[in-house]
Design a protein around this motif. Structure first.
Motif: not given
Length: 294
Positions: A40-50, A55-67
Motif C-alpha cells: 500500500s505504501n501507506s503512511s500508516l505503515n510507520g505505526k505498523n512498524e511498532k 515479542s513473537f510479532s512481525s510486520f513487513k510491507s511488500l513492495e508490490n500489491n499481489i492481491g
C-alpha cells in the motif's frame, strides 16, 4: 502451536496485534503473529512498524500489491505452526477469551472454525450502507450460520490447520475484492472438510463510505462472473446467478442491464440494502450482456 496471520492494506494494525499478543501470552502457548501489508505504501505503515517491537510479532510491507488471495497464501506459507488464525486488519475481538475459545478447537482436526462478525452500534455508523448490510447479512448467530456453513464463511476471522490450507489455498486468479471467501469454503466442502461456526466474533471496524462500498460490491460481481465462466462454482448455489439466468431466459437481460447506473446512484444516495440488491442484479445483467455481445 498457533500462527496469527493478518493481511493489511493502508490500515493501522498495531492495536489488533497488541491485543492478540496479550491474549496469547496469557494462554502460555507457542505463537507468532505475522502482519503483511500488501504494497500500500501507506503512511500508516510507520505505526505498523511498532509491531516489530512486540515479542513473537512481525510486520513487513511488500513492495508490490499481489492481491487479497495471494497475500493470504503467502502468509500461510510463511507460518511455522500447526494452526493458522486469519484475521482481517480492521477487526478487534469482542471478548477477552477470544484466543482461549479457538485454542479449545485444537482437539478437533480436519475442521475449519469460523468465529463470526459483529458490528458496533455507534451513531456514526447508523447511516452507512456497509453497516446496514453487515447487520443484515453478516451479523448472524452461529446456530443460523451452521445451517448454511458455506454461505457464512468469512475470511475476516477463521481458524484452519496448516495441513488443510496446503490442500485448499485461495485462488490467486481473484485479485480484486469479493467472493474469494465463497470459493474457498466451497472447495473446503468439496474436499470433505467440515466448516463449523462458533460464537467467537470480532467487531468489523472498517466501515466503508457508501461510494467505496458500492465500488467494492461491483468488483465482487465481476469476480462472480469470472468464477461462473471458469466453472469454479455451481451457479445453482448462488441465488444471484440463478436469478439472472431466469431473467436471461425471458429475454430481459439487456433491459435490466441498462438500469444499473440508476440503481447505483440510488444505492449511494439512500444507503439502501434493497437498492444495493437491485444494483447487484442489474450489474450482473450488464456484465453478462457485454460478455454475450463480445
Amino acid at each position: 502451536m498457533l500462527s496469527i496471520l493478518i493481511p493489511t492494506y493502508d490500515c493501522d494494525t498495531f492495536s489488533l496485534v497488541k491485543e492478540m499478543q496479550q491474549q496469547l501470552i496469557l494462554e502460555a502457548i507457542k505463537f507468532e503473529i505475522i502482519c503483511l501489508d500488501d504494497g500500500s505504501n501507506s503512511s500508516l505503515n510507520g505505526k505498523n512498524e511498532k509491531i516489530n517491537t512486540l515479542s513473537f510479532s512481525s510486520f513487513k510491507s511488500l513492495e508490490n500489491n499481489i492481491g487479497r488471495s495471494a497475500i493470504r497464501n503467502l502468509l500461510a506459507h510463511t507460518a511455522k505452526y500447526k494452526w493458522l488464525l486469519f484475521l482481517d486488519a480492521d477487526v478487534i475481538p469482542v471478548r477477552s477469551n477470544f484466543v482461549k475459545k479457538y485454542i479449545a478447537c485444537f482437539k478437533k482436526e480436519h475442521t475449519v472454525f469460523c468465529g463470526g462478525i459483529l458490528y458496533q452500534n455507534k451513531k456514526e455508523n447508523f447511516g452507512l450502507l456497509r453497516y446496514k448490510y453487515g447487520k443484515k447479512h453478516e451479523e448472524i448467530s452461529s446456530q443460523q450460520r451452521n445451517k448454511n456453513a458455506e454461505k457464512y464463511f468469512f475470511t475476516s476471522n477463521f481458524l484452519i490447520q496448516k495441513s488443510v490450507f496446503d490442500v485448499v489455498k485461495f485462488d490467486e486468479n481473484l485479485t480484486q475484492y469479493g467472493k474469494e471467501d465463497f470459493l474457498f469454503s466451497s472447495q473446503l466442502i468439496q474436499k470433505n472438510y467440515q466448516v463449523t461456526h462458533l460464537n467467537n466474533e470480532v467487531y468489523h471496524l472498517g466501515i466503508d463510505e457508501n461510494t467505496l462500498f458500492v465500488t467494492k460490491t461491483k468488483k465482487a460481481m465481476e469476480n462472480l462472473v469470472f468464477l461462473d465462466n471458469q466453472e469454479l462454482i455451481d451457479a445453482k448455489e448462488m441465488p444471484l446467478l440463478s436469478f439472472v439466468r431466469k431473467i436471461s431466459l425471458i429475454k430481459m437481460m439487456p433491459t435490466v442491464a441498462k438500469f444499473y447506473p440508476f440503481f447505483e446512484k440510488l444505492t449511494i444516495k439512500k444507503s439502501s440494502v434493497f437498492f444495493l440488491n437491485c444494483l447487484k442484479v442489474s450489474y450482473l445483467c450488464h456484465l453478462k450482456s457485454e460478455q454475450n455481445s463480445g
